[in-house]
Design a protein around this motif. Sequence first.
Motif, PDB file in Angstrom:
ATOM      1  N   TYR A  23       0.862  -1.181   0.000  1.00 57.08           N
ATOM      2  CA  TYR A  23       0.000   0.000   0.000  1.00 57.08           C
ATOM      3  C   TYR A  23       0.894   1.226   0.000  1.00 57.08           C
ATOM      4  N   THR A  24       0.599   2.164  -0.890  1.00 60.55           N
ATOM      5  CA  THR A  24       1.431   3.354  -1.037  1.00 60.55           C
ATOM      6  C   THR A  24       0.974   4.502  -0.150  1.00 60.55           C
ATOM      7  N   PRO A  62      -0.106   9.557  -0.924  1.00 60.76           N
ATOM      8  CA  PRO A  62       0.885   8.493  -0.770  1.00 60.76           C
ATOM      9  C   PRO A  62       1.979   8.897   0.211  1.00 60.76           C
ATOM     10  N   ASP A 119      -0.626   1.078  -5.654  1.00 60.94           N
ATOM     11  CA  ASP A 119      -1.372   0.853  -4.426  1.00 60.94           C
ATOM     12  C   ASP A 119      -2.161  -0.449  -4.526  1.00 60.94           C
TER      13      ASP A 119
END
Length: 151
Positions: free
Chosen positions: A87-88, A96, A137
């Motif tokens: 996950y960014t 992000p 993501d």
Amino acid sequence: MATFDIDGELVRKLAGLLDETGLTEIEFAEGEKRIRVTKGGGAPAFFSHAPAGAAPAPAAAPTSPPAALGVSSHPGALTSPMVGTAYTSPEPGAAPFVRVGDTVKAGQTVLIIEAMKVMNPIKAPKTGTIGQVLVEDAQPVEFGEVLLIIE
């Protein structure tokens, strides 16, 4: 051949890991007991016991996304320490953690990898500038896969 009761909860957890990680096969062994869960191409296969002396099936060679080819030898390559989902950002819809061109400090969280329902922060190993972000993501990642480049 010895038999044992199949732990339905374990099978469900292993099947859930297949969905989370994008893998097609997972195997769990404890002593002489062995469970393999496979998806795709028909019904899942469940094996409860491996014959004595049987060697595990060879693992398929990991494939690298085209953008990651050649970056694994980069001195600033940050690789995944585990299999999971990258996950960014800290939560859906949030900015992000890092973008290309951002300056990061050693120890700063740059990604999160979810593995077995646990969110694991991935920290920058050194201070530098983000040169490339090689994952999207919610992308499944493999152990050793290059996630980003810190220049």
